[in-house]
Design an enzyme around this catalytic site. Structure first.
Site, PDB file in Angstrom:
ATOM      1  N   THR A   1       7.975   8.566  14.161  1.00 39.64           N
ATOM      2  CA  THR A   1       6.923   9.544  14.392  1.00 39.64           C
ATOM      3  C   THR A   1       6.795   9.743  15.898  1.00 39.64           C
ATOM      4  O   THR A   1       5.992   9.091  16.563  1.00 39.64           O
ATOM      5  CB  THR A   1       5.589   9.062  13.794  1.00 39.64           C
ATOM      6  OG1 THR A   1       5.796   8.831  12.402  1.00 39.64           O
ATOM      7  CG2 THR A   1       4.503  10.103  13.972  1.00 39.64           C
TER       8      THR A   1
ATOM      9  N   LYS B   1       5.127  16.228   9.983  1.00 38.65           N
ATOM     10  CA  LYS B   1       4.740  14.815   9.838  1.00 38.65           C
ATOM     11  C   LYS B   1       3.397  14.558  10.541  1.00 38.65           C
ATOM     12  O   LYS B   1       2.504  13.904   9.990  1.00 38.65           O
ATOM     13  CB  LYS B   1       5.834  13.932  10.440  1.00 38.65           C
ATOM     14  CG  LYS B   1       5.452  12.502  10.757  1.00 38.65           C
ATOM     15  CD  LYS B   1       5.135  11.656   9.534  1.00 38.65           C
ATOM     16  CE  LYS B   1       4.850  10.205   9.950  1.00 38.65           C
ATOM     17  NZ  LYS B   1       4.195   9.436   8.910  1.00 38.65           N
TER      18      LYS B   1
ATOM     19  N   LYS C   1      -2.296   7.143  18.805  1.00 39.44           N
ATOM     20  CA  LYS C   1      -1.095   7.756  19.400  1.00 39.44           C
ATOM     21  C   LYS C   1      -0.706   9.016  18.623  1.00 39.44           C
ATOM     22  O   LYS C   1      -0.486  10.079  19.195  1.00 39.44           O
ATOM     23  CB  LYS C   1       0.065   6.753  19.350  1.00 39.44           C
ATOM     24  CG  LYS C   1       1.377   7.259  19.932  1.00 39.44           C
ATOM     25  CD  LYS C   1       2.589   6.561  19.305  1.00 39.44           C
ATOM     26  CE  LYS C   1       2.824   7.041  17.869  1.00 39.44           C
ATOM     27  NZ  LYS C   1       4.107   6.651  17.260  1.00 39.44           N
TER      28      LYS C   1
END
Lengths: 305, 305, 305, 305
Positions: free
Chosen positions: B109, B185, B253
């Site tokens: 990711t 995503k 994050k």
């Protein structure tokens, strides 16, 4: 708690009931009560809607008061606080007509303040009051598969919970004060509205990234494993905002009630505020008649789409 | 699209692969690739984690470069942009070692900007690049039941999609540029974070209304019909924030990366901003090691609980 | 528009007036009306506060109705909608006592809905109604230096505007419907609250950066060139939240009224929503008695300070 | 602190300086340094802009390095992080050319991370680094009336502060680490952006209430007593968004840097997030060339105006 057969040994299975508010939701609910064998007097402002229940055995009456005559309990399924107050406090209202010991079961999505007011009024009149809010669209009401969130005095809950099973696939208990069910119901509607806003922002962003919405929706349905996500997401992807399954103006009303509850109990809900403002933007731009999933237009327009 | 058997007639069923990043997720993914019969060279900074795969037939190597030797494709499953850049551009990195025509499949990711950078670097080196992001916790990776969102050139997708099936229950295609999978995503992670915030605000409000969280959670699980809601809701209700299934610092994050993408493509995401700020508040108050569901503490504290 | 001498040629300089609500603000306002030579009957629920004006020539009376006797106009300076409704509609209220042609000048920060209700009630009774909201703290009221925002029928504005000059350094006209002044007043209060929140977030961030708040405040005062920034900023920097110049609970009330107006006219105000939620958080955490600048604690706590 | 004459007894009044970045702001700043008697070598990418300073006594040079030759200090006034990095680290950059003991004074609004990076680079090279950020539009720079926020080692601040007085009406000190000035500068820009958003929402709401914006603006100018409010408010009321005094794209960049700082120091700034999202919406809808007050269009459009 999953639907169980009513405890027939303690309470008579068949009750004499009233039902006030034969709208899209009330129709299915009342019909299921009739189907369960109860005797139901139904009242609706627009009499025709009520008359459609006559073939199911309903007695159609001309006032909320008439629906209370001889009734052990009277249901209300009404659009908002003001309308519920009218139906309860009006000259031919429930308050004056319900017998001592009779119980008003409010299924409407009204404010927690209104629910407290109702509880106080009925208590003063020697009557009972329960909130029994429901989730589900009209077709689900007709199928008797709503989800109910009830609250009120334990004794009343025990006695009338079987009735809720007539139109619900599951009944949950929020607490012993009726307004607590309204608080939970409003938070549940906020959960749905939050999902809509998350979808709206995601779809707008992905469209600007030239990502097709369908594979993203498919992935989300797989990830959350939720039919609700599938249904709402599909409406947004296909932009099928008319006719409204649930009108934006009603969603906007509910969002306001959620914030009122948050204010009352001093619990900031910034996401609920955001959701309210987005629904309000949609309302300002397009009016409130479209389905509330049309809130997705706000994110799209903000992104210059 | 549901998992299908790989099209054996066109592509050899067994490939020689590399896998860089044998963390909690990478472990299960690599193991499933081994289980599907592929020959896999594995590299991890902490060699012990990689060695646990030796009994499954993995060849444990000492650098990303070594994992590329003779490999048709090399997977990376790395914690963030900086670490992925190291693994790719470092002296013993993938870029220098992968053969012309070899393909880097990034499952990490990372930011959309980082994915674009990777695609450009590999193109310049005559190599291929795919993004194949996955949803699911480590146990799901081990079970081979992740959900994959892939993007990249059609020819590469067709060729390597069967590989993704080794560890995924479903594979979706976001588009023909690898970074589009990263965008999708990140939006998916935002959908989950949005749900967490909605739960957090609802539970805080209901607690202040003296409504027990359990019946509300039960109702939401019934309403959304989603195992994800059940799992996340349960963690919040029971305040089981340690050990972390997914650490708050990682969620923070990702929330930042979502906003970076929103900025790049000029699509305001106010709910994503809100979610980021709440995760940041949780981080400021308690650090980032607890599970990201611990963001629920922020709403509770704001409400004076 | 700056304060001008009243147009003495057209209207008698001295009027017979009533003043209902001798709180911290009303005291200074009534005193300045007395100082300008008007004859003023004053009423306050707590009689002592009103009696302090006797030495300035006020006639202290026992009911709102008594304050209306013979009065050309009666001012109200009341804490909220409910209290204003009591004072107007109560048995000894203004509505029943004010003569036909008499005018109610409401200086209270009430909702736009309440102002519309008042205008309708008085119109029905053949009376006039003006909104004349004011900005400024009690000391400013005593100094006759408030800022007034008035609205109502042109003829009434022309006639009574000179009165406002007795306690205001400037008078502005929002429109011809009284509630428009309330809308403008609420937006003005939101402007102040927005500044407070901006200060709060900046100070919290700078503290976490080990930047002293004083030089930042000094720079902001220089940049904006505003005494209001200096005063509010100083309260936050020195954390002097008691005693309250303006209680947080009142600021919270006003923030709610601003959002009510935004809802009525369908204009989303996300910053106003944010400001409301921050005031609500401060209220939930510390109660509402401290100065509303204490909202700065919310940002500090969120940042883990 | 107000401008004081430089302490002439300790430091030579006239210095040999460099100035890199003769844009709209740099032009006025460099000119004032020249006017104060300093010897200034100026560099600008587009040489013409620099040449306009030749008549004021500037030496026009061809590279940042050339501007450093023999200079005690070199100023930079550059548009963003990337451009500053180029000017400092490039082959003909400041880093390689500035003498040991020379000082780089960065007046640019760059990120706190970039300022820390600069400080480290210069320290390694035996050079000094100060941040001296400024508020004010180009005309104010020319008039020598900027507001400066400086930070860095005490000894350097003492030595070079008099230089800042050449173009500033007031100089404030944020701390002893250069990046602290950048943090304060970014928070100051956020304060302005917050004011703009508050105006935008208020004007949109009042327009929907049929309240003219002018009396509201007049009242706010009176209430805040601020020329900045008057100037910004006037631009919004008159919708004079072109030509840009400060381009929206620059405001959007700064809003992003503010949030980066908030992230670094773990201090949630929800209003800064909101402001960023509104600027981003304006950017998505109209591009970034108009004045940043054009963010007011976002609130207007959301309200359906």
């Amino acid at each position: 708690m999953r639907k169980k057969p009513p405890p027939q040994s303690f309470y008579p299975f068949f009750m004499k009931l009233g039902f006030v508010g034969i709208g899209r939701m009330g129709f299915g609910m009342a019909r299921n009560l009739l189907g369960a064998g109860h005797e139901v007097s139904v009242y609706n402002r627009t009499r025709e809607r009520a008359e459609a229940l006559a073939r199911d055995g309903a007695t159609v009456v001309d006032s909320p008061a008439a629906a209370c005559r001889g009734a052990e309990a009277v249901f209300t399924m009404i659009s908002d606080d003001a309308a519920l107050r009218d139906v309860v406090r009006g000259e031919t209202g429930i308050l004056h007509a319900l017998e001592r010991g009779g119980v008003h079961i409010s299924a409407s999505t009204v404010s927690t303040a209104c629910a407290r007011e109702m509880a106080a009024l009925h208590a003063e009149a020697g009557q009972g009051f329960l909130s029994a809010c429901v989730w589900g669209r009209p077709a689900v009401a007709e199928a008797g598969k709503l989800i109910a969130m009830a609250a009120g005095p334990a004794e009343l809950l025990e006695r009338f919970r079987p009735l809720l099973g007539a139109f619900s696939r599951a009944v949950f208990i929020a607490g012993h004060e009726p307004w607590q069910a309204n608080a939970a119901k409003l938070c549940g509607n906020f959960m749905i509205a939050g999902m809509m806003e998350a979808f709206s922002e995601s779809f707008a962003t992905l469209r600007k990234c030239n990502v097709q919405p369908q594979p993203f929706l498919d992935a989300m349905v797989e990830l959350f494993g939720s039919a609700l996500y599938a249904n709402y997401g599909k409406l947004i992807v296909e932009e099928r905002f008319e006719p409204a399954g649930f009108a934006l103006k009603l969603g906007l009303k509910d969002a306001g009630l959620t914030l009122d509850t948050a204010r009352e109990c001093a619990s900031p809900m910034p996401m609920a505020s955001l959701v309210r403002d987005r629904l309000l933007a949609a309302f300002a731009q397009d009016g409130g008649e479209a389905d509330w999933t049309s809130v997705a237009r706000v994110s799209a327009r903000e992104a210059g789409l």
